[in-house]
Structures are given as structure tokens and as C-alpha cells.
Motif scaffolding. Structure first.
Motif, PDB file in Angstrom:
ATOM      1  N   LYS A  51      -4.678   2.450   3.724  1.00 37.33           N
ATOM      2  CA  LYS A  51      -4.321   1.986   2.381  1.00 37.33           C
ATOM      3  C   LYS A  51      -3.889   3.170   1.514  1.00 37.33           C
ATOM      4  O   LYS A  51      -2.947   3.057   0.722  1.00 37.33           O
ATOM      5  N   SER A  54      -0.209   4.291   1.603  1.00 41.66           N
ATOM      6  CA  SER A  54       0.788   3.578   0.803  1.00 41.66           C
ATOM      7  C   SER A  54       0.546   3.763  -0.698  1.00 41.66           C
ATOM      8  O   SER A  54       1.019   2.960  -1.504  1.00 41.66           O
ATOM      9  N   GLU A  58       2.161   1.878  -4.308  1.00 35.81           N
ATOM     10  CA  GLU A  58       1.266   1.190  -5.247  1.00 35.81           C
ATOM     11  C   GLU A  58       1.355   1.794  -6.655  1.00 35.81           C
ATOM     12  O   GLU A  58       1.426   1.072  -7.646  1.00 35.81           O
TER      13      GLU A  58
END
Length: 64
Positions: A51, A54, A58
Motif C-alpha cells: 500500500k 502507491s 494516493e
């Protein structure tokens, strides 16, 4: 503060390289895990690290 990290190419590339190294290490740990709880913990660790890979998308998402 995070925008500075994700928009600085050299800094963000080093950050991503570090995350990829940690993911590779976690995969090796996962291969050697013997307890189910350990497998779940390492899987969660890998998920969190992926996560973070990325993070740029975001942070720079115009909907945020």
C-alpha cells in the motif's frame, strides 16, 4: 510534508526501493513461517508495504 517526499523523484525512488527490499525480505520470512499466526502477520506486513508503494498516487489524487 508527504507531498515533498512523493514529488521528489530521487527521494521517492529510494523510498520505493527500500519498500521493495522489505517486501522481498517478508516473502522470504513467509516461505519459512511455520505457525499460521506468523503467516497472517507477515501477509499483513506485505499488504501494508505494498500500500505504501502507491503512496504517490494516493497523495496526488485530485479527489483528496
Amino acid at each position: 510534508m508527504l507531498k515533498n517526499l512523493v514529488n521528489n523523484y530521487e527521494l521517492y525512488k529510494a523510498f520505493q526501493d527500500n519498500l521493495r527490499d522489505k517486501i522481498a525480505h517478508s516473502h522470504r520470512q513467509l516461505e519459512q513461517a511455520t505457525a499460521l499466526e506468523e503467516v497472517y502477520r507477515i501477509q499483513g506486513q506485505i499488504m501494508a508495504l505494498k500500500k505504501l508503494l502507491s503512496l504517490r498516487e494516493e497523495i496526488n489524487d485530485p479527489r483528496n
